[in-house]
Design a protein around this motif. Structure first.
Motif, mmCIF file in Angstrom:
data_model
loop_
_atom_site.group_PDB
_atom_site.id
_atom_site.type_symbol
_atom_site.label_atom_id
_atom_site.label_comp_id
_atom_site.label_asym_id
_atom_site.label_seq_id
_atom_site.Cartn_x
_atom_site.Cartn_y
_atom_site.Cartn_z
ATOM 1 N N PHE A 208 0.831 -1.203 0.000
ATOM 2 C CA PHE A 208 0.000 0.000 0.000
ATOM 3 C C PHE A 208 0.869 1.258 0.000
ATOM 4 O O PHE A 208 0.641 2.199 -0.772
ATOM 5 N N GLY A 209 1.887 1.285 0.865
ATOM 6 C CA GLY A 209 2.744 2.461 0.967
ATOM 7 C C GLY A 209 3.464 2.774 -0.325
ATOM 8 O O GLY A 209 3.629 3.950 -0.696
ATOM 9 N N SER A 210 3.907 1.731 -1.039
ATOM 10 C CA SER A 210 4.608 1.946 -2.304
ATOM 11 C C SER A 210 3.707 2.597 -3.339
ATOM 12 O O SER A 210 4.127 3.487 -4.086
ATOM 13 N N LEU A 211 2.462 2.162 -3.384
ATOM 14 C CA LEU A 211 1.538 2.704 -4.379
ATOM 15 C C LEU A 211 1.254 4.185 -4.138
ATOM 16 O O LEU A 211 1.338 5.001 -5.068
ATOM 17 N N ILE A 212 0.914 4.525 -2.911
ATOM 18 C CA ILE A 212 0.507 5.910 -2.671
ATOM 19 C C ILE A 212 1.701 6.873 -2.649
ATOM 20 O O ILE A 212 1.533 8.070 -2.866
ATOM 21 N N SER A 213 2.911 6.350 -2.409
ATOM 22 C CA SER A 213 4.077 7.227 -2.406
ATOM 23 C C SER A 213 4.686 7.391 -3.790
ATOM 24 O O SER A 213 5.397 8.365 -4.054
ATOM 25 N N THR A 214 4.408 6.451 -4.689
ATOM 26 C CA THR A 214 5.050 6.461 -6.005
ATOM 27 C C THR A 214 4.128 6.907 -7.129
ATOM 28 O O THR A 214 4.497 7.731 -7.971
ATOM 29 N N CYS A 215 2.918 6.371 -7.169
ATOM 30 C CA CYS A 215 2.032 6.588 -8.328
ATOM 31 C C CYS A 215 1.690 8.054 -8.591
ATOM 32 O O CYS A 215 1.737 8.496 -9.751
ATOM 33 N N PRO A 216 1.313 8.848 -7.579
ATOM 34 C CA PRO A 216 0.959 10.242 -7.874
ATOM 35 C C PRO A 216 2.094 11.023 -8.536
ATOM 36 O O PRO A 216 1.845 11.858 -9.411
ATOM 37 N N GLY A 217 3.329 10.728 -8.146
ATOM 38 C CA GLY A 217 4.467 11.445 -8.715
ATOM 39 C C GLY A 217 4.769 11.083 -10.155
ATOM 40 O O GLY A 217 5.503 11.804 -10.843
ATOM 41 N N PRO B 239 0.211 11.301 -18.324
ATOM 42 C CA PRO B 239 -1.098 11.464 -17.674
ATOM 43 C C PRO B 239 -2.173 10.492 -18.137
ATOM 44 O O PRO B 239 -3.053 10.124 -17.357
ATOM 45 N N THR B 240 -2.136 10.066 -19.387
ATOM 46 C CA THR B 240 -3.176 9.177 -19.886
ATOM 47 C C THR B 240 -2.718 7.720 -19.974
ATOM 48 O O THR B 240 -3.491 6.841 -20.357
ATOM 49 N N GLY B 241 -1.476 7.461 -19.594
ATOM 50 C CA GLY B 241 -0.934 6.109 -19.671
ATOM 51 C C GLY B 241 -0.975 5.373 -18.349
ATOM 52 O O GLY B 241 -1.804 5.674 -17.478
ATOM 53 N N SER B 242 -0.061 4.416 -18.191
ATOM 54 C CA SER B 242 0.003 3.603 -16.971
ATOM 55 C C SER B 242 1.432 3.578 -16.431
ATOM 56 O O SER B 242 2.046 2.510 -16.293
ATOM 57 N N PRO B 243 1.989 4.748 -16.106
ATOM 58 C CA PRO B 243 3.393 4.797 -15.688
ATOM 59 C C PRO B 243 3.674 4.055 -14.387
ATOM 60 O O PRO B 243 4.775 3.531 -14.203
ATOM 61 N N CYS B 244 2.701 3.996 -13.490
ATOM 62 C CA CYS B 244 2.950 3.314 -12.223
ATOM 63 C C CYS B 244 2.995 1.799 -12.434
ATOM 64 O O CYS B 244 3.846 1.111 -11.874
ATOM 65 N N GLU B 245 2.069 1.301 -13.240
ATOM 66 C CA GLU B 245 2.091 -0.130 -13.558
ATOM 67 C C GLU B 245 3.414 -0.502 -14.218
ATOM 68 O O GLU B 245 4.022 -1.534 -13.893
ATOM 69 N N GLU B 246 3.885 0.343 -15.140
ATOM 70 C CA GLU B 246 5.147 0.078 -15.817
ATOM 71 C C GLU B 246 6.322 0.153 -14.848
ATOM 72 O O GLU B 246 7.269 -0.625 -14.938
ATOM 73 N N HIS B 247 6.241 1.076 -13.903
ATOM 74 C CA HIS B 247 7.320 1.237 -12.919
ATOM 75 C C HIS B 247 7.488 -0.013 -12.064
ATOM 76 O O HIS B 247 8.616 -0.479 -11.843
ATOM 77 N N PHE B 248 6.392 -0.554 -11.588
ATOM 78 C CA PHE B 248 6.477 -1.711 -10.690
ATOM 79 C C PHE B 248 6.662 -3.031 -11.449
ATOM 80 O O PHE B 248 7.181 -3.999 -10.878
ATOM 81 N N ASP B 249 6.253 -3.077 -12.716
ATOM 82 C CA ASP B 249 6.572 -4.190 -13.608
ATOM 83 C C ASP B 249 6.356 -5.566 -12.971
ATOM 84 O O ASP B 249 7.228 -6.438 -12.994
ATOM 85 N N GLY B 250 5.193 -5.761 -12.372
ATOM 86 C CA GLY B 250 4.847 -7.070 -11.829
ATOM 87 C C GLY B 250 5.292 -7.339 -10.412
ATOM 88 O O GLY B 250 4.907 -8.353 -9.819
ATOM 89 N N SER B 251 6.099 -6.443 -9.826
ATOM 90 C CA SER B 251 6.618 -6.704 -8.481
ATOM 91 C C SER B 251 5.519 -6.667 -7.425
ATOM 92 O O SER B 251 5.579 -7.403 -6.435
ATOM 93 N N PHE C 88 -3.595 9.684 -9.785
ATOM 94 C CA PHE C 88 -2.923 8.630 -10.531
ATOM 95 C C PHE C 88 -3.112 8.926 -12.025
ATOM 96 O O PHE C 88 -4.067 9.593 -12.412
ATOM 97 N N ALA C 89 -2.229 8.412 -12.863
ATOM 98 C CA ALA C 89 -2.426 8.513 -14.307
ATOM 99 C C ALA C 89 -3.696 7.750 -14.686
ATOM 100 O O ALA C 89 -4.066 6.769 -14.025
#
Length: 288
Positions: A129-138, A144-156, A205-206
């Protein structure tokens, strides 16, 4: 225990109990002599008034869903040891909290005569939970219209969730050992993002990461449901019932706060008082 305003909140929550469920719950009230609530911040309710001081750093509210539930059930003895930041290890180990406080191992609250246990845990394991809310908004500004957070975590994140279930199963085994007669409910996590649409001013989030966030929550809840099934417990789904009560919901119907932390209302990305009442209604309905 008498908390009239909280009981009113349960009745007026978006999910209302049908007469059959109400009657069944009333019939079981006499059997709830001792209720123990275990969990993390989605159970404790940081910043929701009124905050308890035992310890203050746990963010434990007198209006969280365990408190509302205990009042509705007229539990003879109610013990809430939930604490913000807790993960499964804090069921058996003490947890240091802000303001130089310590929350004892949560399972220490269980007794041999405990009748009911609710457990809301797992989102803080592996810092999901902490990783998502600390990383995704930035990352929204980069795409803005893509999925940069999903790409950042890449399945982890998905891999981490796969390891949470066994941890919860171990907690359930320990609960049954300490309180062999207790009815044990694993309470899932309510919906943060809407099924459709976006509200970047509230949930930054994006656009493409909204669907991914929903899938992460669904995976986590599925892991908890499997753990409950394997651990001789009951799973209470709050993800489905909270549809339409996500952080983007308007008109006071949101169960979850958005990005703006309000020390007089709720922590950022955490349940509001209305959300706690809604979850309490869902749990109450399951006690038939």
């Amino acid at each position: 225990m008498r908390i009239p305003r909280l009981l009113t909140a349960v009745v007026s929550a978006a999910i209302l109990l049908p007469a059959s469920a109400t009657a069944a719950t009333a019939a079981s009230v006499a059997s709830i002599g001792s209720y123990v609530a275990l969990g993390d911040s989605y159970t404790s309710g940081p910043f929701i008034p009124v905050q308890r001081l035992d310890p203050l750093g746990c963010g434990r509210s007198t209006a969280n869903y365990p408190s509302v539930l205990a009042a509705a059930l007229h539990a003879g003895r109610f013990t809430d040891v939930s604490c913000a930041g807790a993960d499964t290890t804090n069921m058996t180990r003490p947890q240091g909290v802000p303001f130089n406080g310590t929350n004892p191992p949560q399972l220490g609250a269980l007794r041999i005569d405990t009748d009911l246990v609710t457990l809301g845990i797992g989102g803080n394991d592996y810092d999901v939970f902490g990783s998502l809310i600390s990383t995704c908004p930035g990352l929204r500004a980069s795409d803005p219209t893509g999925s940069p957070c999903e790409e950042h975590f890449d399945g982890s994140v998905t891999s981490a969730i796969g390891n949470i279930g066994p941890r919860v199963e171990a907690v359930l085994a320990a609960i049954h050992e300490r309180s062999p007669r207790a009815r044990v409910l694993v309470v899932g996590y309510p919906r943060i993002a809407p099924e459709k649409g976006y509200c970047p001013d509230v949930l930054p989030f994006a656009d493409g990461d909204y669907a991914w966030l929903n899938s992460v929550e669904a995976d986590l809840n599925r892991a908890l449901e499997d753990a409950a099934s394997n651990g001789d417990a009951e799973f209470v789904d709050t993800f489905g019932p909270s549809r339409g009560h996500d952080a983007c919901a308007r008109g006071g119907s949101a169960w979850i706060n958005g990005r703006n932390q309000n020390i007089f209302e709720a922590a950022a990305y955490h349940p509001l008082k209305t959300g706690m009442a809604g979850v309490a209604a869902v749990v109450l309905k399951s006690l038939h």
